[in-house]
Design a protein around this motif. Structure first.
Motif, PDB file in Angstrom:
ATOM      1  N   THR A  79      77.568  96.783  35.168  1.00  0.00           N
ATOM      2  CA  THR A  79      76.808  96.347  34.005  1.00  0.00           C
ATOM      3  C   THR A  79      77.506  95.279  33.177  1.00  0.00           C
ATOM      4  N   TRP A  80      78.795  95.474  32.886  1.00  0.00           N
ATOM      5  CA  TRP A  80      79.426  94.552  31.936  1.00  0.00           C
ATOM      6  C   TRP A  80      79.416  93.100  32.388  1.00  0.00           C
ATOM      7  N   PRO A  81      79.500  92.796  33.706  1.00  0.00           N
ATOM      8  CA  PRO A  81      79.448  91.365  34.053  1.00  0.00           C
ATOM      9  C   PRO A  81      78.177  90.694  33.571  1.00  0.00           C
ATOM     10  N   PHE A  82      77.070  91.481  33.548  1.00  0.00           N
ATOM     11  CA  PHE A  82      75.807  90.874  33.100  1.00  0.00           C
ATOM     12  C   PHE A  82      75.818  90.597  31.601  1.00  0.00           C
ATOM     13  N   PHE A  83      76.433  91.521  30.884  1.00  0.00           N
ATOM     14  CA  PHE A  83      76.560  91.289  29.433  1.00  0.00           C
ATOM     15  C   PHE A  83      77.362  90.028  29.164  1.00  0.00           C
ATOM     16  N   VAL A  84      78.510  89.965  29.801  1.00  0.00           N
ATOM     17  CA  VAL A  84      79.394  88.817  29.572  1.00  0.00           C
ATOM     18  C   VAL A  84      78.704  87.528  30.015  1.00  0.00           C
ATOM     19  N   LEU A  85      78.016  87.610  31.122  1.00  0.00           N
ATOM     20  CA  LEU A  85      77.321  86.428  31.635  1.00  0.00           C
ATOM     21  C   LEU A  85      76.295  85.925  30.620  1.00  0.00           C
ATOM     22  N   THR A  86      75.530  86.868  30.053  1.00  0.00           N
ATOM     23  CA  THR A  86      74.525  86.475  29.068  1.00  0.00           C
ATOM     24  C   THR A  86      75.177  85.788  27.871  1.00  0.00           C
ATOM     25  N   GLY A 120      84.473  69.295  23.240  1.00  0.00           N
ATOM     26  CA  GLY A 120      83.260  69.801  23.859  1.00  0.00           C
ATOM     27  C   GLY A 120      83.425  69.913  25.357  1.00  0.00           C
ATOM     28  N   ILE A 121      84.058  68.901  25.943  1.00  0.00           N
ATOM     29  CA  ILE A 121      84.188  68.901  27.401  1.00  0.00           C
ATOM     30  C   ILE A 121      85.097  70.034  27.854  1.00  0.00           C
ATOM     31  N   TYR A 122      86.177  70.264  27.114  1.00  0.00           N
ATOM     32  CA  TYR A 122      87.050  71.384  27.466  1.00  0.00           C
ATOM     33  C   TYR A 122      86.266  72.688  27.416  1.00  0.00           C
ATOM     34  N   PHE A 123      85.522  72.838  26.341  1.00  0.00           N
ATOM     35  CA  PHE A 123      84.762  74.068  26.157  1.00  0.00           C
ATOM     36  C   PHE A 123      83.808  74.290  27.323  1.00  0.00           C
ATOM     37  N   ILE A 124      83.100  73.230  27.674  1.00  0.00           N
ATOM     38  CA  ILE A 124      82.124  73.340  28.755  1.00  0.00           C
ATOM     39  C   ILE A 124      82.825  73.696  30.057  1.00  0.00           C
ATOM     40  N   THR A 125      83.938  73.013  30.337  1.00  0.00           N
ATOM     41  CA  THR A 125      84.626  73.251  31.603  1.00  0.00           C
ATOM     42  C   THR A 125      85.048  74.714  31.703  1.00  0.00           C
ATOM     43  N   VAL A 126      85.717  75.199  30.655  1.00  0.00           N
ATOM     44  CA  VAL A 126      86.174  76.585  30.690  1.00  0.00           C
ATOM     45  C   VAL A 126      84.981  77.525  30.834  1.00  0.00           C
ATOM     46  N   GLY A 127      83.921  77.228  30.069  1.00  0.00           N
ATOM     47  CA  GLY A 127      82.726  78.071  30.099  1.00  0.00           C
ATOM     48  C   GLY A 127      82.138  78.170  31.493  1.00  0.00           C
ATOM     49  N   TRP A 128      81.968  77.005  32.128  1.00  0.00           N
ATOM     50  CA  TRP A 128      81.322  77.040  33.440  1.00  0.00           C
ATOM     51  C   TRP A 128      82.222  77.659  34.492  1.00  0.00           C
ATOM     52  N   VAL A 129      83.527  77.466  34.369  1.00  0.00           N
ATOM     53  CA  VAL A 129      84.446  78.108  35.312  1.00  0.00           C
ATOM     54  C   VAL A 129      84.310  79.623  35.192  1.00  0.00           C
ATOM     55  N   LEU A 130      84.281  80.116  33.954  1.00  0.00           N
ATOM     56  CA  LEU A 130      84.133  81.555  33.745  1.00  0.00           C
ATOM     57  C   LEU A 130      82.815  82.051  34.323  1.00  0.00           C
ATOM     58  N   ILE A 131      81.761  81.262  34.087  1.00  0.00           N
ATOM     59  CA  ILE A 131      80.442  81.679  34.572  1.00  0.00           C
ATOM     60  C   ILE A 131      80.461  81.775  36.095  1.00  0.00           C
ATOM     61  N   SER A 132      81.038  80.773  36.730  1.00  0.00           N
ATOM     62  CA  SER A 132      81.020  80.798  38.197  1.00  0.00           C
ATOM     63  C   SER A 132      81.880  81.952  38.714  1.00  0.00           C
ATOM     64  N   MET A 133      82.985  82.226  38.022  1.00  0.00           N
ATOM     65  CA  MET A 133      83.813  83.351  38.444  1.00  0.00           C
ATOM     66  C   MET A 133      83.035  84.652  38.339  1.00  0.00           C
ATOM     67  N   LEU A 134      82.303  84.785  37.239  1.00  0.00           N
ATOM     68  CA  LEU A 134      81.523  86.001  37.046  1.00  0.00           C
ATOM     69  C   LEU A 134      80.460  86.142  38.113  1.00  0.00           C
ATOM     70  N   ILE A 135      79.803  85.039  38.384  1.00  0.00           N
ATOM     71  CA  ILE A 135      78.736  85.095  39.392  1.00  0.00           C
ATOM     72  C   ILE A 135      79.332  85.491  40.737  1.00  0.00           C
ATOM     73  N   TYR A 136      80.489  84.932  41.031  1.00  0.00           N
ATOM     74  CA  TYR A 136      81.159  85.294  42.285  1.00  0.00           C
ATOM     75  C   TYR A 136      81.464  86.792  42.293  1.00  0.00           C
ATOM     76  N   HIS A 137      81.958  87.253  41.158  1.00  0.00           N
ATOM     77  CA  HIS A 137      82.299  88.668  41.025  1.00  0.00           C
ATOM     78  C   HIS A 137      81.067  89.541  41.261  1.00  0.00           C
ATOM     79  N   ILE A 138      79.965  89.141  40.647  1.00  0.00           N
ATOM     80  CA  ILE A 138      78.743  89.927  40.785  1.00  0.00           C
ATOM     81  C   ILE A 138      78.285  89.942  42.238  1.00  0.00           C
ATOM     82  N   ARG A 139      78.361  88.784  42.864  1.00  0.00           N
ATOM     83  CA  ARG A 139      77.871  88.688  44.234  1.00  0.00           C
ATOM     84  C   ARG A 139      78.731  89.507  45.177  1.00  0.00           C
TER      85      ARG A 139
END
Lengths: 202, 669
Positions: B13-20, B78-97
């Protein structure tokens, strides 16, 4: 409550423990309330004192108060040395004129300060300083009048009018004096050429 | 802790919360950055225009670096923020998958369509046939005998599920159950869990979690809130430090009419701002003032490192000072603050020759020595042929001269066409008592190079401008139709700025400002491209083409309702540019308050209005303007006491005459 009552309970609800009863003195709530009230009162008085101190620390919105300082310096001098009474009176009139000027000034800018405060151009502190000044200026004028009465018992009525006239005269004088300065400064700034009569040469 | 809570042990469950949460934070920032990227491209396009290139060329290396660094700093965050954000998102998605537990849960969910192998759009018939086929296949009686026990039970379970699925899609009650609760058997037991892995809450780590909560609630949250509160208290609504604001108000409050306001005084006030003390505690206000003075005089200072910051910040401070001075109704300070603002923007001290010295490449000493005729205005400069201008300004290089002339000819000058009070929705030039009028100023933007022409040459309908049918339109909304003003040519200023005009309204009764200045940032400058050179045009009437010229509009809100009593009230309107010398306008507008007579047919009224426009125009002209050309009247502005309309018009006629004669004399040369 009474001993009987507990017995009565016990017989009916056998499984329940006997409720413990603590004997509380009549003074306990009184002590509690008094501690509460006293601590609140101490806090309130401390808080109020610190607020007053804070207010006192706020700088005046007027640049200086030379007229007042001058009067007190002269009054002090008059105690030790022989001064002509008119000197003290003149200084007091000067102080009164300044007080009148301040009253007029504060009343004049009341609207502007309020606009600035409302549209967020100045903070609460400035607003507080302004409110302070409003009160102070009244006290100042009152104290001037008292001083006038002390110097000469039937003076105050004439004193206030005189102060007002002096104030207006000073204002006019300042404006008149500045005309020449203004001319010189702008002549230099814009490199204006004037003829002997002071007329602009095009 | 109650025992009946489930922890998220399998991390389902928690990966979905964090992802949102991550998506909520990252998506808007990404969109903003993308938008910036696109818009940034378009602004680059405009910077490739000749004007911006010229600006860029005269900008010093140092200033350019500062601008670039500032720009980068902003976009990089802004660019740093986006980069870190998307890296985290992709890691989470990988984790979920890669988490089988999630798939198992998903598989356990009941989906009748999938069980029967039909689609959502299948008809009843299709469902039925699919069910028949499957039930034949899985029916317990029809199973082959070779299957072992486990396979058999699996098959039987499958058969039950297929039955249920079929019912869910056909039977009314089961269908209803499925629709309501997502399961054919009715509501299923729901479980409430904690979306935290168990190891965090129970066991050795739990004190840390409690500690983290404690830190968050007891320290971080109050600190953030108090910091936010104190900064919101520390700075005024308009973005300057509240002590600076108090300082300005103090200065205005203690201002005596006998004081003479000069640029040095304004700079002194500005330099005492709290912002500078905070940023450079080692510099005194005198040092700061020296920095500003040295910038204005285009000299080096000893505290060069503070220069860019001081100049960048001063723009906001000037704006606030002007606003506060206007609130205090002090015309003298407001106008001088604007003039000082100008000297800082153009790095040119206030002098009769400021208009000339604001141009690039000008050799000041040479100019002052070489000319015998006193040239103060750009308009007068352009009466001479190009090579002679070069000689006068001390510019030997031909490209440099061309660039100087280009800048000079693109400094917008305003020519008043008509200034009047208007009431929204009314075509009349008078206001009813108590109505809310605004000031409408029609101006002609012209280049100093252009030949002057009288307003009478401009067709009346162009001046009237507004379609009588559109009278109801918001006059300020209408202004948005005009394009934004371009960048100011101010190569020495560390920040790029857009040209603008301040419009001050002064009551003629007491010579005091009556409202906070309004800022005009939109005006069409296309007139500057019109080819109407003074030195070329011989016959004004023949060569004038009204089609070439556009009339710009300033709409100035009027902060107070029209006076209650009938009569004519005069207001001085000062439209002053903080960007260029010689782009100002100063005139008087009468407000006629009159009760309108009984209403007539509105159509007829409009027609009458149109008819009377031509004749009414001449009448309008005497009242509605003062200085045609502001070349040499800057001095008049400052003396402030010129609250007599007739005097203004007189001097202005003289100006016209003098300029006309100089033009003639130059031609005879």
């Amino acid at each position: 409550m009474s001993d009987n009552g507990t017995h009565f309970n016990e017989t009916f609800f056998e499984g329940q423990e006997k409720p413990e009863i603590k004997v509380v003195s009549v003074y306990t709530p009184l002590v509690y309330v008094s501690i509460l009230v006293i601590s609140l009162m101490i806090f309130a008085s401390k808080y109020r004192r610190s607020q007053v101190k804070k207010l006192a620390e706020l700088p005046s919105i007027f640049d200086e108060h030379e007229a007042r300082d001058l009067y007190f310096a002269i009054a002090e001098l008059a105690e030790t040395e022989q001064l002509h009474p008119k000197v003290v009176k003149a200084a007091l009139l000067n102080r009164g004129a300044e007080a009148v000027r301040r009253t007029i000034k504060l009343r004049e800018v009341a609207v502007q300060i309020e606009i600035l405060y409302k549209n967020g151009s100045v903070d609460d502190k400035y607003w507080q300083r302004y409110q302070n000044e409003m009160k102070l200026v009244d006290l100042e004028l009152k104290s001037c009048i008292e001083e006038a009465e002390r110097l000469q018992p039937d003076w105050p009525q004439a004193f206030v009018n005189l102060c007002r006239e002096i104030c207006f005269n000073q204002a006019l004088q300042r404006r008149y004096d500045s005309i020449l300065d203004r001319k010189n400064i702008f002549q230099k700034l814009y490199q204006l050429k004037l003829d002997d009569n002071g007329k602009l040469i095009q | 802790m109650p025992q009946n809570y489930d922890y998220d042990e399998a991390s389902t469950t928690w990966p979905f919360f964090v992802l949102t949460v991550l998506f909520v934070a990252v998506t808007p920032v990404t969109l903003i950055e993308l938008y910036r990227l696109i818009v940034g491209d378009s602004s680059d396009k405009s910077s490739s225009s000749e004007w911006s290139q010229l600006h860029e060329k005269y900008t010093s290396e140092e200033v350019r670096k500062y601008r670039l660094a500032n720009k980068k700093k902003r976009s990089k965050k802004g660019i740093y923020f986006i980069t870190v954000g998307w890296v985290l998102i992709s890691m989470l998605i990988y984790h979920i998958r890669s988490n089988d537990a999630i798939y198992q849960i998903a598989a356990a969910a009941f989906d009748p369509y999938e069980l029967l192998g039909v689609t959502l759009s299948s008809t009843d018939k299709e469902i039925k046939s699919a069910y028949r086929k499957l039930s034949v296949k899985f029916h317990p009686d029809k199973l082959s005998k070779d299957l072992n026990e486990i396979e058999r039970t699996a098959m039987e379970e499958q058969f039950v599920m297929i039955n249920k699925a079929y019912k869910a899609l056909t039977d009314e009650i089961t269908k209803e159950n499925y629709r309501k609760y997502g399961h054919p058997d009715g509501p299923q037991s729901t479980s409430h869990g904690i979306a935290l892995p168990k190891f965090l809450v129970e066991g050795g780590t739990s004190p840390f979690v409690v500690f983290a909560y404690f830190i968050l609630l007891a320290f971080v949250l109050p600190m953030v809130v108090s910091k936010w509160w104190s900064t919101s208290q520390e700075y005024t609504k308009h973005g300057i430090h509240s002590e600076t604001a108090s300082h300005f108000v103090d200065k205005m409050f203690n201002f005596k009419p006998s004081y003479v306001v000069v640029p040095d005084l304004i700079i002194k006030w500005i330099s005492e701002a709290k912002e500078f003390q905070l940023k450079f505690p080692e510099l005194s206000s005198v040092d700061i003032a020296n920095i500003i003075h040295s910038h204005v005089n285009r000299e080096k200072t000893e505290n060069e490192y503070a220069r860019n910051y001081v100049l960048t910040k001063s723009s906001l401070l000037f704006h606030q000072l002007i606003e506060i001075a206007s609130t205090f109704r002090n015309t003298e300070v407001a106008l001088m603050a604007l003039d000082t603002y100008k000297t800082v923007v153009q790095a040119t001290p206030l002098s009769p020759h400021s208009q000339i010295f604001q141009l690039p490449n000008v050799d000041k000493e040479h100019f002052l020595d070489s000319t015998t005729d006193d040239i103060c205005a750009l308009g007068k400069l352009f009466t001479y042929p190009d090579d002679k201008i070069g000689k006068m300004l001390g510019i030997k290089d031909e490209t440099a001269l061309n660039e100087t002339l280009k800048v000079a000819s693109r400094i917008p000058k305003l020519k008043l066409v008509k200034g009047s009070f208007k009431v929204r929705g009314s075509s009349l030039n008078t206001a009813e008592p108590g109505s809310t009028p605004h000031i409408q100023v029609k101006v002609l933007v012209r280049s100093p190079r252009h030949k002057l022409f009288p307003n009478s040459l401009i067709p009346a309908e162009k001046i009237a401008g507004d379609d009588p049918l559109l009278l109801e339109q918001d006059p300020f909304e209408k202004l948005l139709e005009q394009p934004l003003l371009p960048e100011t040519f101010a190569p020495l200023l560390p920040t790029k700025r857009r040209t603008c005009w301040y419009a001050l309204v002064v009551s003629q009764k007491d010579g005091k400002i009556i409202q906070t200045p309004s800022l005009a940032q939109r005006l069409s400058l296309e007139n500057l491209d019109v080819n109407f050179d003074k030195r070329v045009i011989k016959d004004l009437d023949k060569e004038f083409n009204a089609e070439d010229w556009t009339i710009g509009t300033f709409s100035i809100p009027f902060a107070q309702p029209a006076p209650k009593e009938e009569g004519t009230y005069f207001f001085r309107v000062v439209i002053k540019s903080p960007d260029y010398f010689g782009s100002d306008l100063d005139f008087t507008v009468p407000l006629t308050v009159k009760n309108t007579p009984i209403e007539t047919d509105p159509k007829k009224e409009i027609l009458e209005e149109l008819d009377s426009d031509d004749s009414g125009n001449e009448g309008e002209e005497n009242t509605g303007y003062s200085s045609e050309d502001f070349d040499e009247s800057d001095g008049d502005d400052l003396e402030e006491d010129s609250d007599f309309t007739d005097i203004d018009t007189d001097t202005e006629d003289e100006h016209e005459a003098t300029e006309e004669t100089t033009e003639k004399s130059s031609k005879t040369d």
